[in-house]
Design a protein around this motif. Structure first.
Motif, mmCIF file in Angstrom:
data_model
loop_
_atom_site.group_PDB
_atom_site.id
_atom_site.type_symbol
_atom_site.label_atom_id
_atom_site.label_comp_id
_atom_site.label_asym_id
_atom_site.label_seq_id
_atom_site.Cartn_x
_atom_site.Cartn_y
_atom_site.Cartn_z
ATOM 1 N N ARG A 189 0.828 -1.210 0.000
ATOM 2 C CA ARG A 189 0.000 0.000 0.000
ATOM 3 C C ARG A 189 0.862 1.259 0.000
ATOM 4 N NH1 ARG A 189 -2.772 -2.895 3.899
ATOM 5 N NH2 ARG A 189 -2.138 -1.457 5.546
ATOM 6 N N HIS A 190 1.999 1.186 0.706
ATOM 7 C CA HIS A 190 2.926 2.315 0.730
ATOM 8 C C HIS A 190 3.388 2.646 -0.688
ATOM 9 C CE1 HIS A 190 6.303 4.827 2.081
ATOM 10 N NE2 HIS A 190 7.049 4.151 1.230
ATOM 11 N N GLN A 192 1.861 1.940 -3.465
ATOM 12 C CA GLN A 192 0.724 2.446 -4.229
ATOM 13 C C GLN A 192 0.457 3.912 -3.908
ATOM 14 O OE1 GLN A 192 -2.242 -0.362 -2.971
ATOM 15 N NE2 GLN A 192 -1.728 -1.870 -4.542
ATOM 16 N N ARG A 193 0.530 4.265 -2.625
ATOM 17 C CA ARG A 193 0.263 5.646 -2.232
ATOM 18 C C ARG A 193 1.321 6.585 -2.804
ATOM 19 N NH1 ARG A 193 -3.337 2.881 -0.809
ATOM 20 N NH2 ARG A 193 -4.592 3.008 1.099
ATOM 21 N N PRO A 198 0.150 10.798 -2.994
ATOM 22 C CA PRO A 198 0.562 10.707 -1.580
ATOM 23 C C PRO A 198 0.075 11.867 -0.727
ATOM 24 C CG PRO A 198 2.425 11.274 -2.992
ATOM 25 C CD PRO A 198 1.303 10.893 -3.900
ATOM 26 N N ALA A 201 -3.348 11.199 0.451
ATOM 27 C CA ALA A 201 -3.380 10.127 1.451
ATOM 28 C C ALA A 201 -3.058 10.685 2.835
ATOM 29 C CB ALA A 201 -2.388 9.022 1.076
ATOM 30 N N LYS A 204 -6.010 12.819 4.159
ATOM 31 C CA LYS A 204 -7.117 12.015 4.696
ATOM 32 C C LYS A 204 -6.864 11.659 6.154
ATOM 33 C CE LYS A 204 -10.117 8.112 3.566
ATOM 34 N NZ LYS A 204 -10.336 7.728 4.955
ATOM 35 N N GLN A 237 -1.258 18.588 1.829
ATOM 36 C CA GLN A 237 -1.369 17.494 2.798
ATOM 37 C C GLN A 237 -2.214 17.878 4.005
ATOM 38 O OE1 GLN A 237 2.745 16.785 3.699
ATOM 39 N NE2 GLN A 237 3.213 16.038 1.635
#
Length: 255
Positions: A189-190, A192-193, A198, A201, A204, A237
């Protein structure tokens, strides 16, 4: 009363089979079967049906009791997750990880900056030697030292390599997570993010989990020290310092 639904249902089946047997005997001319016997068997069937219904209700109540018990246990556990200190501990660990990785980055950047200074000095020395003596590319080696921005060597001492912070951060993630199936899934998952969006992510996490937001937001000093791209990423972010933390009075909302 039967002990359970299966027993009650078996008694009902048995009662119906007995009535069917009596009925068949009468149809075959057996004069020993009386109307009273037939009536009694029918009443027994009715009673067995009531027992089945009673067992069904009892089973339903027991299932509901089990559901209530299961729900209460889950509610208690969930309340512990919400009100307990677990999230605080995780948030503290997250903050520690961010601080540690930031410290690692600072140390690596400082070391690489020192390597750059040495490399510049060696380049100046090599250039001077090549002009004056037509020396080779590592002219400075005659003095026991040579190299460039990627590596510097000192005879009899060793070498100093440039450190890749990207490689080191990958090493941190893999070293921490490779040992378990959940960790390896997190690594996937890391990747993919990082390959996707990123910044979103991170946002969120900041928006959804207040405990994490407190650890991930930068200070006013850190935001001021960031370059233009850094400020843009931090903002995307959701990690900008809060107005109160930045010394700005928050907007007032009338009504």
């Amino acid at each position: 009363m039967p002990h359970d639904l299966a027993t009650a249902q078996a008694e009902l089946v048995e009662a119906k089979a007995a009535l069917e047997t009596l009925t068949e005997r009468v149809a075959n001319g057996d004069e020993d079967v009386t109307p009273a016997q037939l009536q009694a068997q029918k009443e027994l069937i009715s009673f067995a049906e009531l027992r089945v219904e009673a067992a069904q209700r009892t089973a339903a109540r027991m299932r509901e009791d089990e559901r209530v018990s299961l729900a209460n246990a889950a509610k208690t556990a969930a309340t512990g997750l919400i009100n307990g200190t677990g999230m605080d501990d995780i948030a503290d660990a997250l903050g520690t990880a961010v601080t540690a990785l930031s410290a690692l980055a600072g140390l690596v950047e400082a070391r690489n900056a020192e390597l750059d200074e040495v490399a510049v000095s060696l380049a100046d020395l090599d250039d001077d030697l090549k002009v004056s003596q037509a020396a080779d590319v590592w002219a400075s080696r005659r003095y026991g030292i040579w190299g460039d921005r990627t590596r510097v060597n000192v005879d009899g001492v060793g070498k100093a390599d440039r450190l890749d912070l990207g490689d080191l951060t990958v090493a941190v993630v893999l070293a921490a997570l490779t040992g378990t199936a959940n960790g390896r899934e997190a690594i996937t998952r890391h990747r993919q993010r990082v390959a996707g969006l990123p910044n979103l992510a991170v946002r969120k996490l900041v928006d959804d989990i207040p405990e994490f937001a407190a650890e991930l937001r930068v200070s006013s000093q850190q935001f001021a020290a960031a370059d233009a791209r850094g400020k843009a990423d931090i903002s995307e972010q959701g990690r900008r310092p809060l107005p109160e933390a930045a010394g700005v009075e928050p907007e007032r909302r009338d009504g």
